[in-house]
Motif scaffolding. Structure first.
Motif, PDB file in Angstrom:
ATOM      1  N   LEU A 127       0.769  -1.314   0.085  1.00 18.18           N
ATOM      2  CA  LEU A 127       0.010  -0.063   0.172  1.00 18.18           C
ATOM      3  C   LEU A 127       0.826   1.244   0.053  1.00 18.18           C
ATOM      4  N   ILE A 128       0.519   2.056  -1.062  1.00 16.99           N
ATOM      5  CA  ILE A 128       1.118   3.561  -0.918  1.00 16.99           C
ATOM      6  C   ILE A 128       0.554   4.313  -0.076  1.00 16.99           C
ATOM      7  N   PHE A 129       1.084   4.838   1.036  1.00 16.16           N
ATOM      8  CA  PHE A 129       0.460   5.680   1.989  1.00 16.16           C
ATOM      9  C   PHE A 129       0.972   6.902   2.088  1.00 16.16           C
ATOM     10  N   ASP A 130       1.989   7.262   1.074  1.00 16.10           N
ATOM     11  CA  ASP A 130       2.285   8.523   0.916  1.00 16.10           C
ATOM     12  C   ASP A 130       3.379   8.515  -0.094  1.00 16.10           C
ATOM     13  N   PRO A 178      -8.297  -2.646  -1.056  1.00 20.35           N
ATOM     14  CA  PRO A 178      -9.382  -1.840  -1.259  1.00 20.35           C
ATOM     15  C   PRO A 178      -9.081  -0.405  -0.675  1.00 20.35           C
ATOM     16  N   GLY A 179      -9.868   0.521  -1.046  1.00 23.43           N
ATOM     17  CA  GLY A 179      -9.887   1.738  -0.534  1.00 23.43           C
ATOM     18  C   GLY A 179      -9.418   2.764  -1.217  1.00 23.43           C
ATOM     19  N   TYR A 180      -8.996   2.462  -2.503  1.00 26.77           N
ATOM     20  CA  TYR A 180      -8.195   3.645  -3.273  1.00 26.77           C
ATOM     21  C   TYR A 180      -9.274   4.705  -3.992  1.00 26.77           C
ATOM     22  N   GLY A 238      -2.638   5.729  -1.749  1.00 27.15           N
ATOM     23  CA  GLY A 238      -3.594   4.821  -1.625  1.00 27.15           C
ATOM     24  C   GLY A 238      -3.687   3.664  -2.554  1.00 27.15           C
ATOM     25  N   ASP A 239      -2.645   3.939  -3.743  1.00 23.67           N
ATOM     26  CA  ASP A 239      -2.545   2.834  -4.797  1.00 23.67           C
ATOM     27  C   ASP A 239      -1.877   1.791  -4.226  1.00 23.67           C
ATOM     28  N   THR A 240      -1.804   0.666  -4.870  1.00 23.70           N
ATOM     29  CA  THR A 240      -1.328  -0.502  -4.704  1.00 23.70           C
ATOM     30  C   THR A 240      -0.201  -0.845  -5.494  1.00 23.70           C
TER      31      THR A 240
END
Lengths: 601, 384
Positions: free
Chosen positions: A198-201, A290-292, A275-277
């Motif tokens: 997960l890319i969180f930032d 999920p959640g992007y 938010g991207d994977t």
């Protein structure tokens, strides 16, 4: 599960602004020996001047710490420091999704606040293990027992689960480290599986391009491999990856359960979206996490250089800021009054303020910002529909079938004595109360559905003032909803000034027009000619006033010795007038474009 | 064909600053001192002559010989405090050595209380043909506010004397608190009846550090609202016009043909030489300001150095700005060709009665003169 994985803890800190999140992070770094005394400065993770000055966190700052609990082996603790403000709601949710646990930090004097609760709900949604922490127990006014009760109500936790600390003195910090190791589950994951992270930032680095901050759930990613992003299907070669210490530390690989960075070489941070994977091009995982979503701007404002010569500089500065801020949007815009500029989109008011301040401070620009507004959905009589984020571009009302405005769900926590005042200011701004509950004997949580535009204009300032600063506010986008909205134009000496146009509810148009005219009269200085100010809906003038012309100047004598002095004064005044914008023959100061924000209702 | 004005343009000007006063007026912020004796005054005159000698070496205006002296002006301070023998040395060593044109306008400033018949005769014999009297007002309360030493009768006597001795008489007037419109009209009429054909009419300015500023800060004095000052100024301008004194500059009124050619030179860019402490001179690109302190000024001269505190080498943009704003101050106005397109909303100015355009020039009305700083600011900004 590998030994290393079993001894890893990934967690974040949730706190209301000023409840001591950054200071607590400082102490954790110190107690784990991540940071030695000589590196220590306050809010060490907040690297921007603005973050330190305003005591806020704008970007997330992950860091890897090592801690050996007494009688145990070495553990790896990954702290993901997150932005605390409501504008960065989406970023916070992604940071939470990257963790297994969260420290819920509450000020021992102020107690639970609106942001605390909303972020807590978010953490619970993500199934995080929550460690309740009461901070600032060193303060004389601290009331940890009272706050502990709030926690027990809120979390259903036992009193002995609550950790008491003072981030200032360091008291309780070792207990907290113990609780992190004991209570937060270690990450799960299969290092041999297809990678899924997960890319969180993400940040832009001029040397290595866009850098993704990643929590890897499964698999292993190595330097030199090709990664794929699900959001845009782009493929990048990993030029470098590694862990977060005080600086980035390169490693040969990242494995499941770890938190680290991946340098992608992308030229623009917008290619590496929060938010991207991320997965491997040659060994892709089944699908994205999920959640992007793409963080969408909620608040818009026109930004114009006061001096038209600075247009290119402004363009350049926006491009540079956007490289590191994927949620900032802008497009070119022309205003009859202000000339060439940009319509910028922001996540919220704080985001807007930060961008404006950075443009002026880091890029030495003199800006005129038009008043903030929101994005309307407009449906024409012929059925055509479009989004309108510039009030001056709203077509003639007679051609419009419907205007829908964004509504937010605003939740406010405040001492009970202010309930009446809060309801009053919310109703005045077309709010609809949807919920009211007592959190304890003293404090109430009230929720309203509120037009975002009303919130943007002055709601927060007003809320602070009627509650003497005791209320906290959080809000979340709910929907777009139709209402009877009209476009209110301001005419200066008979000419419409597009930058002053706003959209208001029809019932409020008259009183708005009147007050806006009065406010402009106060803000526009006397000048060579009288200035007529009118407010109009369509062709109907609702209010008018005027700024009288100067009666007299000094008309000083001017002989041989006075000429140089006079000229130098004129040259200096010319510099000083840079914050004024010439509209027709009228000089309008920057503040006037924000007059709407200063109107008393 | 040449007119008087054209002749003066080909000549140069001379300004000599006399820094001595008998007492200090409440509003004055000029370079002046009340602490002086005969020795100081003698040293001052020697200094002016030394400065001229020094400037002859460096100043093209003096060297090329092509320019005759068109105008000379002795200002202050109070030139009338110089005893005749010193005055004679000063004039002989300056004005008389600079090849004055036959029609050279030679002005000296005097205070009513120090202008005696003997002094007037002496000055006339030295060639002074225009006298500027610092009357300021004929109303006792106004004179008190201004801290002037003389009463109205002294001023009347001096005006009458000046009119009988000098071909041209100018008076300085100040619009200060405490005057009513009728009294203002009457005193201006009286001055003109006494032979004054030129009046410099100023609105009182309060400068930092003056006793007047202190009085205001202490609440001992209050300034009337701008509206009232503005209406008095317009009333005075209209009244002087009725008396035949045309407004030829923001604060100067004269019977046509008796305008101060020296001052017009400042507004038209005529070069002038300046001598004495705090004097400002200008030719070509170069403008200089002498040291204001008479002792420091003298010390520099004793070291054979120019006594300049500041030199302003005006670039093209600076000269253009000066040219425009100075022309704007005059009754002839500024050529529209000098103004950048769109610099002023001409129609709006017409409508509000701030200016007229005639013969390709923008000419401010008295109402426009009242707002000249604002108009200048606009122009300054549009002149890149």
């Amino acid at each position: 599960m590998s030994e290393a994985l079993a001894r890893t803890r990934n967690f974040c800190i949730i706190a209301h602004i000023d409840h001591g999140k950054s200071t607590l992070a400082d102490r954790l770094l110190e107690h784990t020996g991540t940071l030695t005394g000589k590196d220590m400065q306050e809010q060490v993770l907040d690297s921007m001047d603005l973050e330190r000055e305003r005591g806020i966190t704008i970007k997330s700052h992950p860091i890897r710490m090592e801690h050996t609990p007494p009688g145990d082996a070495l553990h790896t603790l990954n702290l993901i420091d997150t932005p605390g403000h409501v504008d960065f709601h989406y970023e916070v949710s992604r940071s939470l999704a990257a963790c297994e646990g969260a420290l819920l930090v509450v000020d021992a004097v102020q107690g639970v606040q609106a942001q605390t609760i909303n972020n807590l709900y978010l953490a619970v949604e993500h199934d995080l293990t929550i460690i309740p922490v009461i901070n600032k127990i060193d303060l004389p006014a601290a009331r940890p027992d009272f706050i502990a009760e709030q926690f027990m109500d809120l979390l259903g936790c036992d009193p002995d689960e609550i950790v008491l600390v003072s981030a200032k003195t360091g008291a309780g910090v070792d207990d907290l480290l113990g609780a992190i190791v004991e209570r937060i589950p270690s990450p799960e994951g299969d290092a041999a599986a297809a990678p899924q992270g997960l890319i969180f930032d993400s940040v832009f680095d001029p040397y290595v391009g866009a850098v993704a901050y990643v929590r890897l759930f499964d698999g292993t990613i190595k330097k030199g491999q090709k990664i794929r992003l699900f959001g845009n299907e782009k493929i990048f070669e990993v030029s470098e990856l590694g862990w977060f210490r005080m600086k980035r530390v390169p490693r040969p690989q990242l494995t499941a359960g770890e938190v680290g960075y991946i340098a992608t070489g992308a030229k623009d941070v917008r290619h590496v979206r929060v938010g991207d994977t991320v997965t491997l091009a040659e060994q892709p995982c089944d699908g994205p996490l999920p959640g992007y979503t793409e963080a969408k701007p909620m608040v818009f404002s026109g930004m114009y250089p006061t001096d038209n010569d600075q247009y290119d500089d402004l363009l350049d500065a926006l491009e540079k800021l956007q490289m590191n801020d994927a949620s900032l949007t802008w497009e070119k815009e022309t205003s009859a009054a202000l000339g060439f500029g940009f319509r910028c989109g922001f996540l919220g008011l704080l985001h807007m303020e930060i961008v404006q301040e950075r443009l002026e401070r880091e890029y030495s620009l003199n800006l005129i910002a038009t008043m903030p507004n929101v994005e309307y959905e407009v449906v024409m009589r012929d059925g055509e529909a479009f989004l309108c984020e510039n009030p001056a571009l709203l077509p003639d009302v007679r051609e419009i079938a419907e205007i829908r405005e964004p509504i937010v769900r605003a939740s406010i926590i405040a001492p009970k004595e202010y309930v009446g005042a809060i309801i009053q200011i919310s109703l005045d701004r077309r709010g609809v109360q949807t919920k009211m509950e007592y959190l304890d004997t003293e404090r109430v949580n009230i929720e309203f559905d509120l037009p975002l535009n009303e919130l943007v204009v002055d709601y927060y300032d007003k809320l602070k003032s009627v509650t003497k600063g005791y209320a906290s506010l959080d809000y979340e986008y709910l929907c777009h909803r139709p209402d009877d909205l009209v476009r209110l134009d301001i005419l200066i000496n008979g000419d419409m000034v597009d930058a002053l146009t706003c959209i208001v509810h029809r019932n409020n148009a008259y009183s708005w027009g009147l007050k806006l005219c009065q406010k402009l009269k106060e803000l526009i200085p006397r000048q060579m000619f009288a200035v007529a100010i009118q407010a109009a809906v369509g062709t109907r003038v609702l209010a008018r006033t005027s700024v009288k012309a100067f009666r007299k100047n000094v008309t000083a004598k001017c002989y041989g010795g006075d000429i140089s002095r006079k000229r130098k004064l004129l040259e200096k005044q010319k510099e000083g007038k840079k914050r004024m914008k010439q509209v027709g023959s009228v000089e309008i100061p920057q503040e006037a474009f924000l007059a709407v924000l200063k109107v008393e209702r | 064909m040449t007119t008087g004005q054209d002749r003066s343009c080909r000549g140069g000007g001379l300004y000599v600053h006399v820094p001595f006063c008998a007492s200090i007026c409440s509003y004055c912020h000029f370079a002046r001192t009340a602490d002086h004796d005969r020795a100081a005054r003698t040293a001052y005159v020697d200094g002016v002559l030394a400065e001229l000698a020094l400037r002859r070496e460096s100043c093209g205006l003096l060297r090329d010989g092509g320019r005759r002296l068109g105008t000379a002006y002795l200002g202050g301070g109070t030139p009338s405090l110089l005893e005749p023998v010193l005055m004679e040395r000063l004039v002989a060593g300056t004005v008389h050595t600079l090849d004055p044109a036959p029609d050279c306008e030679f002005t000296a400033e005097a205070n009513p209380e120090s202008l005696t018949a003997d002094l007037a005769a002496c000055w006339r014999d030295l060639g002074v043909n225009r006298i500027s009297l610092g009357v300021q007002s004929l109303a006792p309360p106004v004179l008190k506010v201004l801290g002037r030493r003389c009463g109205p009768d002294t001023a009347r006597r001096a005006l009458a004397l000046a009119g009988s001795v000098f071909p041209r008489v100018s008076a300085d007037w100040i619009l200060a608190p405490g005057i009513a419109v009728a009294a203002l009209r009457d005193e201006l009429t009286e001055a003109v009846d006494l032979g004054v054909e030129h009046i410099s009419f100023y609105i009182l300015e309060v400068h930092e550090g003056t006793p007047l500023a202190a009085d205001l800060a202490a609440g001992k004095l209050r300034l009337p609202p701008d509206e009232r000052t503005a209406s008095l100024y317009l009333e005075a301008a209209a009244h002087l016009e009725r008396l035949g004194l045309r407004q030829y500059e923001v604060s100067n009124f004269a019977r046509p043909g008796t305008e101060s050619r020296h001052n017009q030179g400042y507004w038209r860019g005529v070069p002038w030489l300046a001598l004495g402490p705090a004097a400002h001179g200008c030719w070509g690109r170069r403008r200089y300001a002498n040291l204001a302190n008479p002792v420091a000024w003298r010390a520099r001269l004793d070291a054979d150095e120019l006594p300049e505190a500041e030199v302003d080498l005006r670039d093209t943009a600076a000269r253009r700005l000066e040219r425009v704003v100075l022309a704007l101050r005059t009754g002839d106005g500024v050529s529209l060709a000098w103004l950048p397109a769109g610099a002023l909303d001409l129609a709006a100015g017409h409508r509000e009665g701030l200016w007229e355009t005639r013969a390709g020039r923008l000419v401010l009305t008295p109402r426009g003169f009242l707002r000249i700083d604002t108009v200048e600011e606009h122009l300054a900004r549009s002149l890149a």
